[in-house]
Structures are given as structure tokens and as C-alpha cells.
Scaffold this active site. Structure first.
Site, mmCIF file in Angstrom:
data_model
loop_
_atom_site.group_PDB
_atom_site.id
_atom_site.type_symbol
_atom_site.label_atom_id
_atom_site.label_comp_id
_atom_site.label_asym_id
_atom_site.label_seq_id
_atom_site.Cartn_x
_atom_site.Cartn_y
_atom_site.Cartn_z
ATOM 1 C CB SER A 139 7.061 -1.235 43.167
ATOM 2 O OG SER A 139 8.551 -1.347 42.940
ATOM 3 C CE1 TYR A 152 6.097 1.632 38.169
ATOM 4 C CE2 TYR A 152 8.272 1.340 39.600
ATOM 5 C CZ TYR A 152 6.929 0.705 38.928
ATOM 6 O OH TYR A 152 6.873 -0.659 39.280
HETATM 7 N N1 LIG Z 1 7.538 -6.307 36.771
HETATM 8 C C1 LIG Z 1 8.256 -5.729 37.824
HETATM 9 O O1 LIG Z 1 9.497 -5.701 38.066
HETATM 10 C C2 LIG Z 1 7.436 -4.899 38.837
HETATM 11 C C3 LIG Z 1 7.854 -4.594 40.176
HETATM 12 C C4 LIG Z 1 7.221 -3.845 40.947
HETATM 13 C C5 LIG Z 1 5.885 -3.491 40.855
HETATM 14 N N2 LIG Z 1 5.322 -3.836 39.533
HETATM 15 C C6 LIG Z 1 4.072 -3.555 38.939
HETATM 16 O O2 LIG Z 1 3.337 -4.511 38.609
HETATM 17 C C7 LIG Z 1 2.211 -3.983 38.029
HETATM 18 C C8 LIG Z 1 2.212 -4.913 36.565
HETATM 19 O O3 LIG Z 1 3.370 -4.800 35.892
HETATM 20 P P1 LIG Z 1 4.230 -5.703 34.829
HETATM 21 O O4 LIG Z 1 5.300 -5.845 35.375
HETATM 22 O O5 LIG Z 1 3.126 -6.948 34.954
HETATM 23 O O6 LIG Z 1 4.237 -4.688 33.605
HETATM 24 P P2 LIG Z 1 3.579 -5.225 32.106
HETATM 25 O O7 LIG Z 1 3.699 -6.586 31.619
HETATM 26 O O8 LIG Z 1 4.114 -4.162 31.217
HETATM 27 O O9 LIG Z 1 1.894 -5.338 32.338
HETATM 28 C C9 LIG Z 1 1.265 -3.867 32.694
HETATM 29 C C10 LIG Z 1 0.174 -4.071 32.444
HETATM 30 O O10 LIG Z 1 -0.632 -2.930 32.689
HETATM 31 C C11 LIG Z 1 -1.636 -2.463 31.604
HETATM 32 N N3 LIG Z 1 -1.721 -0.889 31.503
HETATM 33 C C12 LIG Z 1 -0.626 -0.116 31.381
HETATM 34 N N4 LIG Z 1 -1.101 1.127 31.287
HETATM 35 C C13 LIG Z 1 -2.749 0.998 31.278
HETATM 36 C C14 LIG Z 1 -3.529 2.116 31.115
HETATM 37 N N5 LIG Z 1 -3.588 3.267 30.901
HETATM 38 N N6 LIG Z 1 -4.926 1.532 31.382
HETATM 39 C C15 LIG Z 1 -4.949 0.098 31.558
HETATM 40 N N7 LIG Z 1 -4.176 -0.712 31.517
HETATM 41 C C16 LIG Z 1 -2.980 -0.405 31.464
HETATM 42 C C17 LIG Z 1 -0.913 -2.933 30.252
HETATM 43 O O11 LIG Z 1 -1.855 -3.443 29.404
HETATM 44 P P3 LIG Z 1 -2.325 -2.527 28.162
HETATM 45 O O12 LIG Z 1 -1.005 -2.145 27.560
HETATM 46 O O13 LIG Z 1 -3.002 -3.291 27.030
HETATM 47 O O14 LIG Z 1 -2.898 -1.280 28.645
HETATM 48 C C18 LIG Z 1 -0.370 -4.402 30.857
HETATM 49 O O15 LIG Z 1 -1.347 -5.398 31.006
HETATM 50 C C19 LIG Z 1 2.612 -2.502 37.599
HETATM 51 O O16 LIG Z 1 1.595 -1.747 38.478
HETATM 52 C C20 LIG Z 1 3.890 -2.517 38.024
HETATM 53 O O17 LIG Z 1 4.278 -1.154 38.491
HETATM 54 C C21 LIG Z 1 6.158 -4.858 38.487
#
Ligand SMILES: NC(=O)c1ccc[n+]([C@@H]2O[C@H](COP(=O)([O-])OP(=O)(O)OC[C@H]3O[C@@H](n4cnc5c(N)ncnc54)[C@H](OP(=O)(O)O)[C@@H]3O)[C@@H](O)[C@H]2O)c1
Length: 248
Positions: A139, A152
Site C-alpha cells: 500500500s 494495517y
Molecule cells: N482499496 C485500497 O484503497 C487499497 C489500498 C492499498 C492497498 N490495498 C490492498 O489491496 C488488497 C485488496 O484489498 P481491496 O481494496 O480489494 O479490499 P476488499 O474489496 O475488501 O477485498 C479484500 C479481499 O481479501 C479477502 N480476504 C480478507 N481476509 C481474508 C482472509 N483471512 N483469508 C482469505 N481472504 C481474505 C476478501 O475475501 P473474503 O472476505 O471472502 O475472505 C476479499 O476478497 C489488500 O491487501 C489491501 O490492503 C487496497
């Protein structure tokens, strides 16, 4: 990393950034396997993308990760890439009494131990492939913290550091190590995040990422869209001002 012809495991591939990458990489001619905790979500995404495979996996469960690591390479012997995308982001009040360690422990188990454990489970197989890729997902907040989400930020900073060590240890192998460091992207990572006007539209983010990978524009192994650069390079370009902008 070639943009097509791989067999790619994407954790958290049922939603958000993971789903968006899964769909675009599926369309580009890769065999995709998505995982997550919610089977119904995974089934729906796989049904919408014929040929995509799915499996339930909680990356915070050490025994499940070890068993899955053995099973996935039996089911998909050509597996040559993993995107360690699953993650959670929760606000924490460090002054709260009594302090609740549940968020701290879940965040570390998911965001830090999860990718480390899955990499350990898959690395022997990946090293046996002619060319392989491990992509961590950190991130912009790995490089400067959003004070509302302390654990986080800490897990993302830790995975950034760990990724650099992994890349160095694998430098003489055919395993490439990439780090995807998103800015705020419109997903359901946090309540209200998808609607926040400061969040980058998911389709725009995905398209820019794929373009960077396709052009091999990944200096130091980092995949950085323009929007994340103020955070990524805050240390060099006025840390206090960026900290104030994030937290003020
Ligand atoms: N969106 C942002 O602004 C942003 C910015 C920087 C970094 N990121 C990173 O990008 C990645 C994806 O995030 P996103 O924004 O796409 O969020 P999201 O829409 O909430 O997706 C998160 C995904 O992770 C899965 N997950 C969460 N806990 C889990 C566990 N214990 N075991 C297996 N799967 C799990 C969830 O599926 P289930 O709930 O079905 O398990 C979901 O598919 C993350 O690592 C996040 O930190 C996001």
C-alpha cells in the site's frame, strides 16, 4: 512477468482489486485461481468468468494454508504465479480502554503472516517452474501511515520490507518478486471507501497496473501507478506535508 500464458493464484480474488485483476488477467489468457473465505462470492465470480477456478481459503489459518499449498499444485501443476492480495483494514483507537487486541491479531495474521505462510508453502513448486512470479500487495500506507489504521500500516510496511528480502534471496532464481503498492482505490476495504471521491476508480487502477506490467515498467520490482507516488516517495519529497495531508 508475461501478461498472458500463466497460471495465477490470486488470494482475495472474489472482490475488489483481487477480483478486478483476476478478471482482466483471465481475459488476457491466463488460467486464474481465486481464493477467499466467502464461497458464494467466489462461485459467482468464477461463473461470470468461464474457466476461472476457485477454492475457499482463509489465509489467517496456518493449517489451511499449508494444506491448500499442497492441494493447489496438485490441481494446477502449471501454477507459476501468485498474487498475495487478501487483506483487511480496520480503524483502531490506541487509547481505548480496555484495548481490543482482536483487530491487531487479525490484521497481522491476515496481512503479514498470511502472505509469508503461503509463500513458504508454494516456493518449492514455484522454484521448479521455468519462470515464476510472486507479487505481494502492500500500500502507499507502507511508506507513510494513516494514523487511524496503525496495525494495517505496520503490516504493509513489514510486507514491503519482507518483499525486498525475498527478492534478494531469489535473485539467482527464475522467480521474479513484484510488489503492488496501491493508492486509495474504490473497493469495500473499509466502509465508505468505494464512495470516497479520493479513491481511484477500480477500473482505472487496474488498467494502469496492467499497462505497467505489460511495459515492464516496474522499477525495483514495484508496480506504482502515478497516484501512489506522493505516498511512496514522501520520505524524499516532504514527509511532514504528506503526513499532514493524510492525517490533518
Ligand atoms: N482499496 C485500497 O484503497 C487499497 C489500498 C492499498 C492497498 N490495498 C490492498 O489491496 C488488497 C485488496 O484489498 P481491496 O481494496 O480489494 O479490499 P476488499 O474489496 O475488501 O477485498 C479484500 C479481499 O481479501 C479477502 N480476504 C480478507 N481476509 C481474508 C482472509 N483471512 N483469508 C482469505 N481472504 C481474505 C476478501 O475475501 P473474503 O472476505 O471472502 O475472505 C476479499 O476478497 C489488500 O491487501 C489491501 O490492503 C487496497
Amino acid at each position: 512477468m508475461n501478461i498472458s500464458g500463466n497460471t495465477i493464484l490470486i488470494t482475495g480474488g472474489g472482490a475488489g482489486i483481487g477480483r478486478a485483476l483476476a478478471e482482466v488477467l483471465h481475459a488476457r489468457g491466463n488460467q486464474i485461481i481465486i481464493t477467499g473465505r466467502r464461497e458464494d462470492v467466489l462461485k459467482d465470480v468464477a461463473a461470470a468468468n468461464p474457466g476461472m477456478a476457485w477454492a475457499a481459503l482463509d489465509v489467517a489459518d496456518p493449517a489451511a494454508v499449508a494444506a491448500f499449498g499442497e492441494q493447489v499444485v496438485r490441481d494446477h501443476p502449471t501454477l507459476n504465479a501468485v498474487i498475495l492480495n487478501a487483506g483487511i483494514m480496520k480503524p483502531e483507537d490506541l487509547k481505548a480502554q480496555p484495548f481490543d487486541f482482536a483487530t491487531v491479531e487479525a490484521t497481522i495474521a491476515t496481512n503479514l503472516l498470511g502472505p509469508i505462510r503461503l509463500t513458504a508453502a508454494l516456493l518449492p513448486h514455484l522454484q521448479a517452474q521455468p519462470a515464476a512470479t510472486i507479487m505481494t500487495v502492500t500500500s502507499g500506507l507502507a511508506f507513510i501511515p494513516l494514523a487511524a489504521t496503525p496495525t494495517y500500516n505496520a503490516t504493509k510496511a513489514a510486507i514491503h520490507s519482507w518483499t525486498e528480502s525475498l527478492r534478494h534471496q531469489l535473485r539467482d532464481t527464475a522467480v521474479e518478486v513484484l510488489e503492488l503498492a496501491p493508492p486509495a482505490v474504490a473497493t469495500d476495504l473499509m466502509p465508505g471507501h468505494a464512495e470516497n471521491p479520493n479513491s481511484m476508480p477500480l477500473a482505472d487502477y487496474t488498467a494502469e497496473v496492467i499497462g505497467l506490467i505489460e511495459r515492464g515498467n516496474t522499477p525495483r520490482g514495484e508496480i506504482l501507478v502515478e497516484r501512489v507516488k506522493p505516498l511512496r516517495f514522501a520520505e524524499a519529497n516532504g514527509y511532514e506535508a504528506v503526513f499532514e495531508m493524510l492525517n490533518g
